[in-house]
Design an enzyme around this catalytic site. Structure first.
Site, mmCIF file in Angstrom:
data_model
loop_
_atom_site.group_PDB
_atom_site.id
_atom_site.type_symbol
_atom_site.label_atom_id
_atom_site.label_comp_id
_atom_site.label_asym_id
_atom_site.label_seq_id
_atom_site.Cartn_x
_atom_site.Cartn_y
_atom_site.Cartn_z
ATOM 1 C CG ASP A 196 -2.194 0.813 0.962
ATOM 2 O OD1 ASP A 196 -3.265 0.209 0.784
ATOM 3 O OD2 ASP A 196 -2.100 2.069 0.912
ATOM 4 C CB CYS A 216 -19.889 -0.696 -3.851
ATOM 5 S SG CYS A 216 -18.260 -1.257 -3.365
ATOM 6 N NE ARG A 222 -16.128 3.828 1.735
ATOM 7 C CZ ARG A 222 -15.565 2.905 0.945
ATOM 8 N NH1 ARG A 222 -14.886 3.272 -0.114
ATOM 9 N NH2 ARG A 222 -15.696 1.621 1.222
HETATM 10 C C1 UDX Z 1 -22.206 -4.223 -2.707
HETATM 11 C C2 UDX Z 1 -22.496 -5.540 -3.463
HETATM 12 O O1 UDX Z 1 -23.491 -6.278 -2.763
HETATM 13 C C3 UDX Z 1 -21.217 -6.350 -3.599
HETATM 14 O O2 UDX Z 1 -21.466 -7.533 -4.345
HETATM 15 C C4 UDX Z 1 -20.176 -5.496 -4.291
HETATM 16 O O3 UDX Z 1 -18.955 -6.199 -4.376
HETATM 17 C C5 UDX Z 1 -19.958 -4.176 -3.558
HETATM 18 O O4 UDX Z 1 -21.201 -3.509 -3.387
HETATM 19 P P1 UDX Z 1 -21.845 -3.594 -0.141
HETATM 20 O O5 UDX Z 1 -21.558 -2.191 -0.593
HETATM 21 O O6 UDX Z 1 -20.975 -4.206 0.892
HETATM 22 O O7 UDX Z 1 -21.789 -4.582 -1.397
HETATM 23 O O8 UDX Z 1 -23.339 -3.574 0.414
HETATM 24 P P2 UDX Z 1 -24.701 -4.361 0.173
HETATM 25 O O9 UDX Z 1 -24.841 -5.463 1.136
HETATM 26 O O10 UDX Z 1 -24.895 -4.673 -1.257
HETATM 27 O O11 UDX Z 1 -25.734 -3.237 0.615
HETATM 28 C C6 UDX Z 1 -25.746 -1.959 -0.051
HETATM 29 C C7 UDX Z 1 -26.736 -1.026 0.552
HETATM 30 O O12 UDX Z 1 -28.065 -1.425 0.233
HETATM 31 C C8 UDX Z 1 -26.706 -0.890 2.082
HETATM 32 O O13 UDX Z 1 -26.788 0.486 2.408
HETATM 33 C C9 UDX Z 1 -27.933 -1.650 2.530
HETATM 34 O O14 UDX Z 1 -28.432 -1.168 3.743
HETATM 35 C C10 UDX Z 1 -28.883 -1.400 1.379
HETATM 36 N N1 UDX Z 1 -29.930 -2.421 1.224
HETATM 37 C C11 UDX Z 1 -29.590 -3.714 0.965
HETATM 38 C C12 UDX Z 1 -31.271 -2.067 1.309
HETATM 39 O O15 UDX Z 1 -31.599 -0.895 1.538
HETATM 40 N N2 UDX Z 1 -32.231 -3.027 1.144
HETATM 41 C C13 UDX Z 1 -31.916 -4.319 0.886
HETATM 42 O O16 UDX Z 1 -32.845 -5.127 0.733
HETATM 43 C C14 UDX Z 1 -30.556 -4.663 0.801
#
Ligand code: UDX
Length: 447
Positions: free
Chosen positions: A32, A271, A342
């Site tokens: 890093d 993401c 974030r």
């Molecule tokens: C996401 C993708 O799932 C993952 O495959 C990719 O590699 C990176 O982006 P992540 O950012 O860790 O992963 O979060 P994720 O579990 O997908 O949730 C994203 C957001 O959606 C969260 O803020 C969560 O609270 C929200 N969410 C999720 C909802 O509001 N409703 C749902 O039913 C599911």
């Protein structure tokens, strides 16, 4: 001889990938450019909260008692170039300031720094989420810069790990997608992933653009599912329906499925929001912008939820201004089991109410330090009970298990008014009502 692997960039993705590669039996060297991160990792400490990651690191970091010693860290590019047969590039690709497009500067810098040190056969594997077309461009740059010439090759292998489940998602991926241009690259990556493939993870072989697109389209689909159910929540609000029942009922259809249909204040994090925007920007550059205009709507439905939560709180407090009102916010992280704030919907809602004169106190099991840095003017409490003390309304905005296990009777003693708004549709209304609370959730006006 076992392959030697390097991992460039040690954030959520890289740190987890490095530890997982060591767990799979490879010799691993992580790099890093931030000295503090490297120092922490060398001590077996993780710069963020991710369940199971610290244990896995400590199991392998060289110099830690009882470790396999297979995992080391450095800041030296020459050492990395010398060491690795396979180099994974795991640096982040944030949203550009003031633009939708993706900021490729960290990826570009990683390639510029690594390539001049590739003197022999090596496979560079991109894992970062990038705009489609990047791999083509980076392959050309690699051939230009690497002394090894064509022996230094590129592959693209997107990562789908979820924060909070990063270790498991990396060790047992639900699919492995690799974009390659040669049999040699395919062979090397089959060797890297032999263990998960034997355990059943599908191995999907593609070209470069498809591999890049798999990642952005998967995230777009997930974002679409969430915004779809949130749009239904808005209709339920208007029509006195119940979005939780609705999601349960449509989810029984296997073609739709139950997952990612939890209505609430929407998606955030490092993401989904930036990935769908970068995807739209890239489609525009390619002349395919019409294909993705729907993502604009997905984004605006999502951002609208935050404002609606604020309005729900205002209404619950009698409809006027937030001035002088005490608002307790449970949750700061963008999702549970993470300290990542974030683009967190929870903090966004807390910030909006604070800016409108409300006295907001926030509590989160793991996200406090990051939240304080981002929103230093909010008040913070050390526990849920402290956060709700004297509150006129309690907002449940990140669905931590700790909040589901709260005793509403005990919490009720601390508040001024027993009024809870569930921004994640994750609490049991009956449990709270039995303890004398008024419970209200998004998309369920009568539930
Ligand atoms: C996401 C993708 O799932 C993952 O495959 C990719 O590699 C990176 O982006 P992540 O950012 O860790 O992963 O979060 P994720 O579990 O997908 O949730 C994203 C957001 O959606 C969260 O803020 C969560 O609270 C929200 N969410 C999720 C909802 O509001 N409703 C749902 O039913 C599911």
């Amino acid at each position: 001889m076992a392959l030697k692997i390097t991992v460039i960039g040690t954030g959520y993705l890289g740190a987890t990938h490095a530890a997982a590669m060591a767990e799979l039996g490879f010799e691993v060297l992580g790099l890093d450019v931030v000295p503090e991160k490297i120092e922490m990792l060398k001590r077996g400490e993780v710069p963020m909260y991710e369940p199971g990651l610290e244990e896995l690191l400590r199991k392998h970091v060289a110099g830690i008692e009882g470790s396999s010693g297979r995992l080391r860290f450095t800041m030296d590019w020459a050492e990395v170039g010398e060491f690795g047969d396979v180099h994974f590039v795991c640096v982040n690709t944030p949203q550009k300031h003031g633009e939708y497009a993706c900021d490729m500067s960290y990826v570009d810098a990683a390639f510029e720094s690594l390539a001049p040190h590739l003197h022999g056969p090596a496979l560079v594997v991109g894992k970062s989420t990038v705009p489609v077309g990047s791999a083509d461009r980076l392959a050309a740059r690699l051939a230009e810069l690497a002394p090894a010439g064509e022996d230094a090759e590129l592959a693209w292998n997107p990562e789908f790990l979820r924060e909070g489940f990063a270790v498991n998602d990396t060790l047992h991926p639900d699919r492995i997608v690799v974009g390659v241009r040669s049999e040699r690259a395919e062979k090397l990556l089959r060797e890297v992933y032999a263990t998960p493939v034997t355990a059943g993870s599908p191995f999907v072989l593609t070209d470069f653009p498809t591999a890049e697109l798999v990642k952005t389209s998967a995230n777009s689909f997930l974002a679409t599912k969430i915004s779809f159910i949130n749009a239904m929540a808005e209709v339920c609000e208007a029509a006195d329906g119940d979005v939780v029942k609705l999601a349960e009922a449509i989810g029984h259809d296997e073609r739709i499925g139950k997952k990612f249909l939890r209505a609430g204040i929407g998606f955030g994090g490092g993401c989904l929001p930036k990935d769908i925007r970068a995807f739209m920007a890239r489609a525009g550059e390619l002349g395919a912008d019409q294909a993705l205009t729907f993502l604009r709507e997905i984004d605006s439905i999502n951002m609208r939820q935050r404002g609606q939560m604020v309005e729900l709180a205002r209404e619950a407090l009698g409809g006027g201004s937030f001035l002088g009102k005490r608002v307790a916010v449970l949750g700061a992280a963008f999702k549970p089991d993470s300290d990542d704030v974030r683009d967190s919907p929870a903090l966004n809602v807390a910030g909006q109410i604070h800016l409108q004169g409300g006295q907001v106190t926030v509590y989160d099991p793991k996200g406090m330090a990051n939240a304080r840095r981002l929103f230093p003017t909010l008040a913070y409490a050390d526990s849920a009970t402290e956060a709700v003390r004297g509150a006129d309304v309690v907002l449940h905005l990140t669905e931590w298990r700790e909040f589901r296990e709260l005793d509403p009777a005990v919490l009720g003693e601390a508040v001024t008014t027993r009024l809870i708004l569930d921004g994640r549709n994750a609490l049991d209304p009956e449990v709270w009502r039995r303890a004398g609370w008024t419970y209200r959730a998004m998309g369920r006006p009568t539930a």
